[in-house]
Design a protein around this motif. Structure first.
Motif, short mmCIF file in Angstrom:
data_model
loop_
_atom_site.label_atom_id
_atom_site.label_comp_id
_atom_site.label_asym_id
_atom_site.label_seq_id
_atom_site.Cartn_x
_atom_site.Cartn_y
_atom_site.Cartn_z
N ASN A 1 1.02 -1.68 0.36
CA ASN A 1 0.02 -0.50 -0.09
C ASN A 1 1.30 1.43 -0.17
N LYS B 1 -2.19 3.82 -3.86
CA LYS B 1 -2.93 4.15 -5.04
C LYS B 1 -3.02 5.28 -5.45
N THR B 2 -2.71 6.07 -5.13
CA THR B 2 -3.08 7.69 -5.46
C THR B 2 -1.86 8.04 -5.87
#
Length: 129
Positions: A49, A113-114
């Motif tokens: 992550n 993710k971003t």
């Protein structure tokens, strides 16, 4: 403060034209121990992550390392705040205990993710302390 240490022996292909360890080799060692330290402290879920990007790198070359020198590389997190973390790496001659190189790097935590900076989570802070 959790540390990671690694020992290596200087090989011929790590030397420059002055028969000292090449500066780029030190940078490689610093990056590798940082990556291994991170992976040793946190879960695979966190690794999936988040990732780190380098913001600033300071290196002090104090003494040369030579062919066949036994080297001890040590790293730890000095400070973690907001989205940034300061990592220290120290490189010693294992036989003489002489400090050869010190490094301080500032890293920024990125959300995978971003792909944007992410405030360092309490879980990551706890892993570092």
């Amino acid at each position: 403060m959790k540390t990671l240490e690694k020992e290596i022996t200087v090989s011929k292909n790590e030397l420059d034209e002055l028969n000292h360890v090449n500066n780029i080799v030190y940078v490689h060692w610093i990056q590798e121990i940082a990556k291994n330290h991170w992976k040793s402290l946190v879960s695979n879920e966190i690794i999936k992550n988040y990732y780190w990007v380098l913001l600033e790198h300071q290196i002090k070359y104090l003494h040369p390392a030579l062919l066949d020198d036994k080297i001890r590389i040590k790293t730890y997190i000095e400070k973690t705040e907001g989205i940034r973390s300061n990592r220290i790496v120290e490189i010693y001659n294992k036989d003489t205990c002489k400090l050869l190189v010190t490094s301080k790097t500032t890293w920024c935590l990125i959300n995978a993710k971003t792909n944007k900076p992410n405030r360092i989570t309490d879980e990551i802070k706890q892993a570092f302390s």
